[in-house]
Design a protein around this motif. Sequence first.
Motif, mmCIF file in Angstrom:
data_model
loop_
_atom_site.group_PDB
_atom_site.id
_atom_site.type_symbol
_atom_site.label_atom_id
_atom_site.label_comp_id
_atom_site.label_asym_id
_atom_site.label_seq_id
_atom_site.Cartn_x
_atom_site.Cartn_y
_atom_site.Cartn_z
ATOM 1 N N THR A 63 -9.200 4.774 -9.369
ATOM 2 C CA THR A 63 -7.847 4.648 -9.897
ATOM 3 C C THR A 63 -7.798 4.669 -11.416
ATOM 4 O OG1 THR A 63 -7.918 2.220 -9.873
ATOM 5 C CG2 THR A 63 -7.134 3.329 -7.877
ATOM 6 N N ALA A 95 -8.094 2.860 1.616
ATOM 7 C CA ALA A 95 -7.740 1.774 0.700
ATOM 8 C C ALA A 95 -8.861 0.746 0.575
ATOM 9 C CB ALA A 95 -6.461 1.095 1.169
ATOM 10 N N ALA A 98 -11.219 1.874 -2.367
ATOM 11 C CA ALA A 98 -10.705 2.165 -3.702
ATOM 12 C C ALA A 98 -11.522 1.454 -4.780
ATOM 13 C CB ALA A 98 -9.237 1.749 -3.800
ATOM 14 N N THR A 183 -1.645 5.230 1.521
ATOM 15 C CA THR A 183 -2.508 4.055 1.391
ATOM 16 C C THR A 183 -3.657 4.099 2.384
ATOM 17 O OG1 THR A 183 -0.660 2.706 0.595
ATOM 18 C CG2 THR A 183 -2.579 1.544 1.451
ATOM 19 N N ILE A 188 -4.472 5.170 -2.219
ATOM 20 C CA ILE A 188 -3.571 4.841 -3.319
ATOM 21 C C ILE A 188 -2.161 5.285 -2.956
ATOM 22 C CG2 ILE A 188 -5.333 4.945 -5.135
ATOM 23 C CD1 ILE A 188 -4.501 7.778 -5.719
ATOM 24 N N HIS A 192 0.785 6.879 -7.717
ATOM 25 C CA HIS A 192 -0.479 6.842 -8.459
ATOM 26 C C HIS A 192 -1.251 8.138 -8.255
ATOM 27 C CE1 HIS A 192 -3.150 4.211 -10.816
ATOM 28 N NE2 HIS A 192 -4.108 4.977 -10.334
#
Length: 256
Positions: A63, A95, A98, A183, A188, A192
């Motif tokens: 991210t 998720a 991440a 997600t 994400i 995003h």
Amino acid sequence: MQVDLTESTLPAPESLRPWITELGRFPAVTDASLPFAHVPHAGTTIVLRAADRPDALVLGPRTRASYSKADKATGCTRLRLAPGAARQLLGVPAAALADRVVRLADLPGVAAELANELARLPTAEVLPFLDAVLPQRISENMTQRTHRELLGAAVAAISAASTVHGLAADLAVSERQLRNLFTDGIGISPKHFARIDRIRQILSDASTEVSLADVAAVHGYYDQSHMAADFKALMGVPPSQFFEGQVPAPTPCRSS
């Protein structure tokens, strides 16, 4: 400064594309004195390292950028997972991965059973090996397939969409359903994802001959200050500092 945007790629065969889109070969880092920028990336990747200790790692969606220095010249082979493939291949939603690096063998999915063989294969043999063994090991019901195909369509259309609401309307789903798909299948939010996509485009198009104001206009920002704020949020420094090599102190890369 070296940036992980350049790699030679080979499309996966049609039989693997529901789960793996391509194989990438990232060249060896040749100057260990230079910082290495790991740019934000919305995908999940299996990385095969065949150095002193062959291993298969999983990199979840990144991210924000990270920076490191190589301790020696080394390259790697990467398998890019298709949107929505993490749960079927790795046994966990995207998720859960991440901003993490984990060993493939430590995950509960079917791909973990292939980790040792994958890590030791020459790059040229990786896709043929997966083509022969992977499709038979994965089962998919109609709901899973529908969700995967819908997510693929959303990813293909998100660059042209002006808002998440507009994208959801174009795909005839609710915004909540769209967020849940992103997600679970990508790790994400769609917002995003779009931010990362734009930053990567800026880095790919970077040129000292183009002003930052022009870059902001080309990539759809309201003005240069909005682009600079978005860039700093994801890359850790404003664009002017980044392109001058003024980046955060490097940190070691390790699995978690």
